[in-house]
Each structure stands twice: as C-alpha cells, then as structure tokens.
Scaffold this motif. Structure first.
Motif, PDB file in Angstrom:
ATOM      1  N   LEU A 268      33.695  41.725  43.951  1.00 21.69           N
ATOM      2  CA  LEU A 268      34.853  40.835  44.042  1.00 21.69           C
ATOM      3  C   LEU A 268      35.819  41.053  42.889  1.00 21.69           C
ATOM      4  O   LEU A 268      37.029  41.145  43.066  1.00 21.69           O
ATOM      5  N   GLY A 271      37.663  44.337  43.139  1.00 15.66           N
ATOM      6  CA  GLY A 271      38.664  44.215  44.196  1.00 15.66           C
ATOM      7  C   GLY A 271      39.878  43.430  43.726  1.00 15.66           C
ATOM      8  O   GLY A 271      41.020  43.827  43.942  1.00 15.66           O
ATOM      9  N   LEU A 272      39.614  42.325  43.024  1.00 11.81           N
ATOM     10  CA  LEU A 272      40.711  41.501  42.517  1.00 11.81           C
ATOM     11  C   LEU A 272      41.566  42.263  41.512  1.00 11.81           C
ATOM     12  O   LEU A 272      42.784  42.192  41.532  1.00 11.81           O
ATOM     13  N   VAL A 316      40.683  43.317  48.020  1.00 13.96           N
ATOM     14  CA  VAL A 316      39.627  42.318  47.867  1.00 13.96           C
ATOM     15  C   VAL A 316      38.728  42.309  49.096  1.00 13.96           C
ATOM     16  O   VAL A 316      37.498  42.289  48.994  1.00 13.96           O
TER      17      VAL A 316
ATOM     18  N   ALA B 165      37.859  34.523  47.626  1.00 14.02           N
ATOM     19  CA  ALA B 165      38.030  35.967  47.710  1.00 14.02           C
ATOM     20  C   ALA B 165      39.505  36.332  47.754  1.00 14.02           C
ATOM     21  O   ALA B 165      39.893  37.293  48.379  1.00 14.02           O
ATOM     22  N   PRO B 167      43.343  37.078  45.867  1.00 16.06           N
ATOM     23  CA  PRO B 167      44.043  37.374  44.601  1.00 16.06           C
ATOM     24  C   PRO B 167      44.860  36.156  44.187  1.00 16.06           C
ATOM     25  O   PRO B 167      46.068  36.114  44.353  1.00 16.06           O
TER      26      PRO B 167
END
Lengths: 336, 331
Positions: A268, A271-272, A316, B165, B167
């Motif tokens: 996670l 991905g962020l 993400v 999950a 951004p």
C-alpha cells in the motif's frame, strides 16, 4: 488461483470506477455545491486572459452545461477511448488514456505524466528498499531482545521518527549535509538514470534516506509489535519443543508469520508513494508527480491534477492487487 | 462499565495499592476508570506528555495575552531588524533578543514566538475538530457495521477499504485547491478552517471505523449483550447504553493517537500551500517559508519544526500510555 486473480481484478476495476467518480466529483461537483456556476467553472479552465467568448467556447468545449451524469460519461470516455478537441480550425486527437491538455503550456497531460513518473518511481523504490530492510530488521531485533538497551534506544528513535514531519527532516538534512558539510554542494538535482546512473544515485541519496527514515520508524514499530505477538504463539513453543534451532524458529516460523501483515502495508505504502511523494518532492524540489500536482493546483491547471490523481489511484490499486496475490501465496492460512 | 475486569499482568502491577488500601482496613471497589487512572499516574512518561499537552493548550489559548505582555504581534513587520543584503535577521540565531525570544522571520521580521503561538491555535483547533469529526463518523459507522452486519456492514467495510487505499493527500490537495474563496456562506479563515476540518476529518474516519467495528464484532457475542436483548432492549439501547460504554477505552486511545496524525496532516497541507491562508500563521506555512532560508537562517526552520515535533510526540506518548493503562493486554 486463476479464479482468485480474476475476482481481485474485477474488484480492482470497480475500485477504479469509484475512484474516477470521486475525482470527477471533486472537480465538477464540489465546486458547484460550493456555489460556483458553469461560467465560473469554465473560467478556471480558460486560465489567464479570459474573455466572454473564450469562456463561452470553453463551456461549450467541456460541455459544462450538460447534466452531470453525461459529463461524467464523457470524462470516462476520454480516459478509455480517447477524445477529440475542436480548436476552431483544427481538430486535435487525444489518444487514450486522454486526460486533456494542460492549459498552461497546452501539452498533453498524458505525456507530462509519463515524463514525471520515473522521478517519483526512482524516489519511491529506492526509499522502499532502504526502509523495508532497515525497519524490519530493527523491529525483529527489538522484539527478540525486548527490554534491552538496543530495544529501548531503537524504539525511542522510532517514536521520534514517526513524530517528525518529512519536510522538517528533509530541510534539516539539506541544511546539515548539503549545505553545512558540503556533501552535496549544489543541493539535490535530479539526473535521469539513463543519463548517468552514478549521478542519479548520488543526487537521490538524501531524499531516499530522509524518506526511508520516516517509514523505517513506522515499520520498526509495526514489525516489533507483530513479532512479539507471533513469538508468543503456541506453534513457536511447539517448534522450540521439537528441538529446532532458535535461528530456524525465528526465521522460518516467527518471521514468516509476522511479516505477512507488514507486506500488505508495504504494498500500500509503495503504491501511495508512486502516485507522488508530494511532501518529499516539494522539500527536495524533485520534479516528480507530486511536484507536478502541487504546481498544477496553484496554476489552476485542473486537467493535470485530475490526471495525477487518477494515475496515483491506479498505482495504489495495482499495488493492492499484487500484494493480495503475494499474500495468498505466502500465507498458507489464506483461503483462495 | 459492564465488562468484567480481566486478570492480567496490569492488575498485578496494581497490587501494591490494593494491599495498602487493605492495610488501612478498608476495601473499596474501583471502577475500570479509576484503575486506569492509577496506572496512568504511575507512567511518568505519559504523565509528562499529558502535562506538556496541557501547557501547549494553555499557551495556545493565552497567545494574545503572552504576545501583548511581550509587546509583539504575529503580523507586525520589523524591517529595521533585517539585514538588507541577505534579507535575513540581524544578529545570530535568527535574531534572538529579549524582545523577540525566538527570533524574527527573514524578509519581514515578524516575531517568530508570536507566530508559533498563534500557529499553535490553528494547528490544535483544526486537529481537535477534525478528530472530533472523524471519531464521531468512525464510531457511529463502526458500531453500526459491527453490530448490524449484513449488507450495511458490507457497504461500510468496503467504503473503509476504499478510503484506506486512496492517495488521500492528493485528494486533499485537490479538494483544498478547488474550493473557491467564498462558499457555503463562509469566507476567509473561517471557510479555510471549515474546509480543512472537513477534509482531514472526512478522510481519517475509516481508521477509527475499522477499530470500532472489530471491537463491536467481538463485544456483540458477549453474554451481557445477549442478556440485554433477551430482556427486550431495543437496538438503540444496546448500541448506546451497552456497547458504547465498553468502547470508551479504544475510542479514547485512538482519538489521542489520531490527533497527532491530524496535526501532521494539517501541517502538510499548510506546508504545500493549500492550508490556512497567509498571513495567518501556521506551523506548516512557516516551514514552507523556511525552504528558501535554510542556508542563511536555519533557526527559522528549526523553531516551527520543533513545535510540530514536540506536539506530535507528546500526543503519541500520551496515546501509548493511555493504551497501556486502559488495555494492559495490548502490550
């Protein structure tokens, strides 16, 4: 396994649709709720030097007077099959995934994104390797030597680490290492890997370490807690009772079980970060996705902001997908 | 509190007091809260952190009084104290002097102490309100999802997954950026604070929601819930009179741990320039200004950074201490 992957893929697609709806809502619904009419919305897309005609033309071009569901459909259409923009004399084709054109410099947003991704990826992957190795090993050692001097020192440092904002540690490290000790006399300037791998690494060391320190602190705390819990499990006692070497007990039985949850968080986080390490990039002036989006917010360059948010969400969701699959292979307790 | 007291290492540590109380010839019952408070009082680090937080809140509340007593103000320029060539403060350590105990800003020469104190008001106000919002949302939805189950649970749980999950920082930047300067009948700082509280609170409720849902899931299988239901209690009674009191401990602990996260979130948004509007001081905003001056005037970066660090650290320490005191099993 195949069915599992298909199911996760389907979930990922649904998630993407939800993300696109939320992104769309932020730019087209929230301003309306906040009391803006379509003229004012169009004005934002025209940028500087707006005239009544250009506003009207933009409103027309972006179909801002259409009902919201129709607008959303058009937005999705641009991403999936591309779009055409009618600029008076010529028609510009925008191939999928089309996020439109920046109205600052009229460049296609997709090209801008592709341009910035390597910077963010270099930063994210480099730091991720550092913090995974550093954080996890400190966490495991702390858990195994609970209450020792090492444990106390490591956990105090980790607590300080999670309380320090990256833009402060970044500035501090720039002031100390780059400026005071002159290790980076010209500051940090991104050099593409393909131009010169050594310069690339040299310029990224400071951002890597600063970013990794923050995450390593977090991972050390998580790993320690997870490891302490695992080492109290019955099967660890059983493993010791049947005479396994302590090394085997720790590595094969303890770490395997306690690191799988860490892996989820790791996926996670990476991905962020791939979607823009906004704060790190701002602090070190690295021209990545995060910097792009911050500049775009100030320049009112909405197509760019929209593009970055969508790309970040894709990263993400992909990271989640990979982690889910890995998790299922690593942890025998996960039923597919 | 209806939950039985678990016997564990924490209770054993509480033993000396029990013995002392017994020696005095009187046996008193102690509520879970009293026991937790006793444990917390023994945790010196957590107590120090708690006192520090109280001092910080007092400083923030008294900011106008303190600055008036020192004869400074957060927005007064002191151009005469600035080196005209380097546009940094005259004197060493960022221009620290009796009149300006923490020095002055580069360029304008505004008093740093006054700006840090006023910045504390903004930081703490936004963090507290945002925490209140996310805790309220998280608890209500978490309890509902955990207790009711079924499709309501599915929808809420999936929503939480989506939020976790995401951004979020990007979304927050975009949202903070698209809100016009006048909206919802508000304008200026009032609107900015409302927007920031909403963004931060709205994006961080799933952390709380997930924890509360998990706790509710296990609590709802306990006998006292069955007992209440078999005596004919309706759902609201079970939710608010039976479940909620048992959730006070996790709510308290995770609210305390959510505050520092929210302080960092607000500081990050202000640092990026989508937080509170200048000239209103904020810690993140000060650090943003410091980017251009870390070479010539490092003090200007260290002071707001230290303010953020100490505040966040104090809340983290208090939160950890509260967790140890309220739930000795989670060590």
């Amino acid at each position: 396994m195949a069915a599992f992957i298909v199911r996760r893929l389907l979930a990922a697609v649904i998630l993407l649709v939800v993300v696109s709806m939320m992104t769309f809502a932020i730019f087209f619904l929230v301003p309306r709720l906040a009391g803006m009419n379509s003229d004012q919305l169009a004005l934002r897309y025209v940028g500087r030097g707006a005239t009544a005609e250009s506003i009207e033309a933009t409103k027309e071009r972006l179909h801002l007077d259409d009902p919201l569901p129709v607008q959303y459909g058009r937005f999705v259409q641009g991403i999936v099959v591309g779009d055409e923009f009618n600029y008076g004399p010529e028609v510009v084709k925008c191939p999928p995934p089309c996020f439109g054109y920046s109205f600052r410099n009229s460049q296609p947003v997709t090209a801008l994104l592709i341009d910035r991704i390597p910077v963010t990826a270099s930063l994210a992957f480099g730091a991720a390797i550092l913090w995974l190795i550093g954080g996890v090993s400190v966490g495991v050692l702390s858990a195994l030597r609970r209450g020792s001097v090492f444990d106390r020192a490591a956990m105090s440092t980790a607590l300080a680490g999670v309380s320090l904002p990256i833009y402060f540690t970044g500035l501090l490290s720039l002031a100390l290492f780059a400026y005071h000790w002159k290790l980076w006399p010209n500051g940090v300037n991104y050099v593409p890997f393909t131009t010169n791998p050594l310069d690339w690494a040299y310029n990224l060391i400071l951002p890597w370490v600063t970013l990794a320190f923050l995450y390593a602190a977090l991972y050390a705390r998580l790993t320690r807690a997870s490891m302490l819990e695992t080492m109290n499990e019955d099967y660890i006692r059983t493993a010791r009772a049947k005479g396994l070497r302590e090394r085997t007990v720790v590595v094969r039985h303890g770490m395997r079980a306690s690191l799988t949850p860490i892996l989820t968080i790791f996926g996670l986080d990476v991905g962020l970060l791939l979607g823009g390490a906004v704060l790190t990039e701002s602090t070190f002036s690295l021209p990545g996705l995060g910097q792009l989006v911050v500049d775009a917010v100030f320049g009112n360059d909405l197509p760019i902001v929209l593009g970055v948010v969508m790309v970040a969400s894709v990263f993400v969701i992909l990271a989640n997908l990979i982690v889910d699959v890995l998790y299922a292979t690593l942890d025998p307790r996960v039923r597919l | 509190m209806g939950a039985p007291i678990e016997v564990s290492s924490g209770e054993q540590r509480a033993a000396p007091e029990a013995v002392l109380a017994g020696a005095a010839g009187r046996i008193e019952g102690r509520s879970l809260g009293q026991i937790a408070w006793m444990r917390l009082k023994r945790d010196k680090v957590a107590m120090a952190a708690g006192i520090m937080i109280l001092v910080l809140i007092a400083l923030a509340l008294l900011a106008p009084v303190i600055t008036r007593a020192l004869g400074t103000s957060p927005n007064d320029f002191n151009s005469n104290l600035i080196d005209p060539v380097l546009s940094k403060p005259k004197g060493s350590f960022g221009g620290i002097s009796l009149e300006h105990p923490l020095g002055i800003e580069p360029i304008n020469g505004r008093d740093v102490l006054a700006r840090v104190l006023y910045g504390a008001r903004i930081s703490l106000l936004i963090a507290f309100l945002a925490t209140l919002l996310s805790v309220t949302l998280g608890v209500l939805l978490g309890v509902f999802a955990g207790y009711k189950g079924g499709w309501g649970d599915t929808v809420i749980s999936r929503t939480m997954d989506v939020f976790l999950a995401f951004p979020l920082l990007l979304f927050a930047i975009a949202l903070a950026g698209v809100i016009p300067s006048e909206a919802f009948g508000l304008s200026g700082n009032g609107l900015r604070i409302a927007v920031l509280v909403f963004i931060i609170g709205f994006f961080s409720w799933p952390y709380m929601g997930r924890i509360i849902r998990g706790q509710t899931l296990s609590l709802r299988e306990r006998e006292f819930i069955d007992a209440a239901r078999s005596m004919g209690a309706r759902t609201p009674h079970v939710l608010f009179r039976e479940l909620l009191p048992n959730l006070v401990a996790p709510i308290l602990v995770y609210s305390t741990l959510l505050i520092p996260t929210n302080i960092l979130f607000e500081a990050a948004l202000s640092f990026l320039g989508v937080g509170i509007n200048p000239p209103t001081p904020s810690w993140g905003g000060m650090l943003n200004q410091a980017i251009d001056f870390y070479r010539v005037d490092p003090m200007f970066m260290i002071i707001p950074g230290a303010a953020i660090f100490l505040t966040v650290m104090a809340f983290n320490l208090l939160g950890d201490g509260l967790r140890d005191a309220l739930d000795p099993r989670a060590r």
